[in-house]
Design an enzyme around this catalytic site. Structure first.
Site, mmCIF file in Angstrom:
data_model
loop_
_atom_site.group_PDB
_atom_site.id
_atom_site.type_symbol
_atom_site.label_atom_id
_atom_site.label_comp_id
_atom_site.label_asym_id
_atom_site.label_seq_id
_atom_site.Cartn_x
_atom_site.Cartn_y
_atom_site.Cartn_z
ATOM 1 N N LYS A 80 0.861 -1.179 0.000
ATOM 2 C CA LYS A 80 0.000 0.000 0.000
ATOM 3 C C LYS A 80 0.900 1.232 0.000
ATOM 4 C CE LYS A 80 -3.759 2.088 2.739
ATOM 5 N NZ LYS A 80 -4.631 1.930 3.919
ATOM 6 N N SER A 171 -9.528 2.155 2.950
ATOM 7 C CA SER A 171 -8.628 2.861 2.065
ATOM 8 C C SER A 171 -7.627 1.942 1.356
ATOM 9 C CB SER A 171 -7.854 3.909 2.867
ATOM 10 O OG SER A 171 -7.055 3.293 3.858
ATOM 11 N N SER A 195 -9.767 -0.237 7.227
ATOM 12 C CA SER A 195 -9.231 -0.187 5.864
ATOM 13 C C SER A 195 -8.555 -1.449 5.352
ATOM 14 C CB SER A 195 -8.260 0.979 5.728
ATOM 15 O OG SER A 195 -8.996 2.160 5.554
HETATM 16 N N1 GLN Z 1 -13.031 4.618 6.501
HETATM 17 C C1 GLN Z 1 -12.312 4.999 7.665
HETATM 18 C C2 GLN Z 1 -11.813 6.423 7.528
HETATM 19 O O1 GLN Z 1 -12.038 6.989 6.539
HETATM 20 C C3 GLN Z 1 -11.182 4.061 7.932
HETATM 21 C C4 GLN Z 1 -9.955 4.360 7.151
HETATM 22 C C5 GLN Z 1 -8.791 3.509 7.549
HETATM 23 O O2 GLN Z 1 -8.936 2.494 8.226
HETATM 24 N N2 GLN Z 1 -7.614 3.939 7.144
HETATM 25 O O3 GLN Z 1 -11.213 6.959 8.386
#
Ligand code: GLN
Length: 508
Positions: A80, A171, A195
């Site tokens: 990532k 994400s 995410s």
């Molecule tokens: N969807 C959540 C956010 O936008 C989680 C994102 C994540 O785990 N990096 O913060």
């Protein structure tokens, strides 16, 4: 095994073929690079550098030739783009970091790959490239990626390989899409509020977020430091166990929240019988099965739970009474920490600098306005607001208190059960653009992953069926602190009895 179907092999199988010299690391890397180019319309990758990949592969082949038996030696994986890497650009999906090159590898990258001078040789995986993600890991759909790809000519919106009109989740959407499309056998992801789990669920793959502190955050571009955790994503629990064993472990000198607990071989207990665990007690939180849960997702989860009963598990109803509060609590704490973490991107020490400005303040303003996308700016503003004088007590402090209560609720629940099971997300993957300009629609869809994140518990997603439009449904398993092995065992036993994790989307 011929070169044409190397991408069907699991990480474990590929590692074995490499050790037996049936395929070389260079051949394996070339095979996957070719697939990445063929399927670049998916937009899963943000950066490739064929020469860098092949140099790592040649080094792996040399280690293999010398009889080195590092567990992932020569296996191609991808990272990532939130992890910094020496050999590839690192952008966190943000214009702010376009062109940034790190002088070192993140600890997780070093441990999985080539190691570092002060950290030993590493597990030997070869880096295929950097995977797309929402900007600074803020998002649930990969729609917030803000940089163009390097070394590829592709659109920026990552597509779900099961249906290219759908989001892959986020994400870590690039990671999930790449694995589902067999462009990489495994990848890293990060999970702050879901995410790893949610994109794994949306793309029909397996992913695990370990206990907070198990994986080093050194070299992981920070979003919300008290929540951020790295973890592996792959097709199966067995492959996740291999990667997790390599990437976890103390890193006390570089990450002050790293746990001082030795690494563990997560593959060892995989085949233990569920009934060997005194009838694994699976807690079913009633708050996870309310009106907000779509019928197709519920049906797939119910079927999976029946399968677990057949495997010898016992289902126990439990309650996590503050589940709904996890959303406001998380969306106060995460932006608060983000606003602080992102203050370092000022156009001076790091990041994009505006071309024209009048004075220092104007330079900060213009550089940050140009460098950060809308969602990141929104969160910086929310975070700054909840931390500001007069509001700190009303919002941030209250949120921290409820966070503790949410963690306590889990400890009460674990008096009655060994693991907790439920949905990962209320629906299958939504349409690209389907939530329009409504960020709150995305936030609400995080309801089932946020409580475990706030408590710092390990959690995973495993594919358990298909819902509306033939889209994958993932089930979440949450364990108590340091119970990753138990989660992986429970997931592996299920995957021995089912084949959802082996299904491939059409065209891949
Ligand atoms: N969807 C959540 C956010 O936008 C989680 C994102 C994540 O785990 N990096 O913060």
């Amino acid at each position: 095994m011929t070169g044409t179907d190397l991408h069907q092999l699991s990480v474990a199988e590929l590692a074995a073929q490499l050790r037996q010299k049936k395929v070389s690391a260079v051949e394996a890397a070339q095979h996957f690079l070719k697939r990445i180019h063929t399927h670049q319309g998916l937009a899963a990758f943000l950066a490739l550098d064929e020469e860098a990949t092949l140099a790592q592969a040649r080094a792996a082949d040399a280690r293999l030739a010398a009889g080195d038996t590092a567990p992932l030696l020569g296996v191609p994986i991808a990272h990532k783009d939130i992890f910094v890497t020496r050999d590839f650009p690192s952008t966190a999906g943000s214009k702010m970091l376009t062109g940034y090159r790190s002088p070192f590898d993140a600890t997780v990258v070093a441990r999985l790959g080539q190691g570092a001078p002060d950290q030993g040789p590493g597990a030997g995986a070869v880096t295929l490239g950097k995977l797309s993600c929402d900007e600074f890991a803020m998002g649930s759909s990969n729609e917030a990626v803000a940089v163009p790809a390097v070394g590829l000519s592709m659109p920026t919106q990552v597509k779900n390989p099961w249906d290219s009109t759908r989001v892959p989740g986020g994400s870590s959407g690039g990671s999930a899409a790449a694995i589902a499309a067999r462009l990489a056998p495994a990848a890293t992801g990060t999970d702050t509020g879901g995410s790893i789990r949610q994109p794994a669920s949306f793309c029909g793959i397996t992913g695990i977020k370990p206990t907070y502190g198990r994986a080093s955050r050194y070299g992981m571009i920070a979003y919300a430091s008290s929540l951020d955790q790295a973890g592996p994503m792959a097709r199966s629990a067995e492959d996740c166990a291999l990667l997790l064993s390599a990437l976890c472990g103390p890193d006390l000198d570089r990450d002050s929240t790293s746990l001082d607990i030795p690494g563990e071989d997560f593959s060892r207990g995989l085949n233990d019988k569920l009934d060997g665990l005194q009838n694994l007690r699976i807690g079913i939180p009633k708050e996870f099965f309310g009106a907000g849960l779509a019928a197709d997702v519920r049906a797939a989860i119910d079927t999976a739970l029946k399968q677990y009963e057949q495997l010898g598990a016992k289902l126990v109803e439990i309650s996590l009474p503050r589940t709904e509060l996890a959303i406001p609590v998380y969306y106060i704490i995460a932006p608060a920490e983000a606003s602080s973490n992102l203050s370092r991107f000022d156009g001076v020490k790091f990041g994009h600098r505006a071309a024209n400005y009048t004075d220092l303040l104007d330079m900060y303003k213009k550089s940050r306005s140009e460098g950060f996308g809308d969602e990141v700016q929104r969160r910086i503003m929310i975070g700054t607001y909840v931390l500001s004088h007069g509001y700190y007590d009303a919002y941030y402090l209250q949120a921290q208190k409820i966070r503790r209560m949410i963690a306590d609720d889990f400890q009460n629940a674990f008096q009655q059960c060994d693991v907790i099971a439920g949905p990962v997300a209320p629906t299958v993957a939504w349409k690209i653009g389907g939530h329009g300009d409504d960020p709150v629609a995305d936030y609400l869809a995080d309801i089932y992953t946020l409580p475990g994140s706030l408590a710092g518990l390990p959690g995973m997603s495993l594919p358990v069926g298909f819902g509306e439009g033939g889209l994958p449904v993932g089930m979440q398993l949450i364990g108590n602190y340091l119970q990753e092995a138990r989660l992986l065992n429970a997931a592996h036993r299920y995957q021995q009895a089912t084949d959802f994790h082996l299904r491939t989307p059409a065209g891949f």
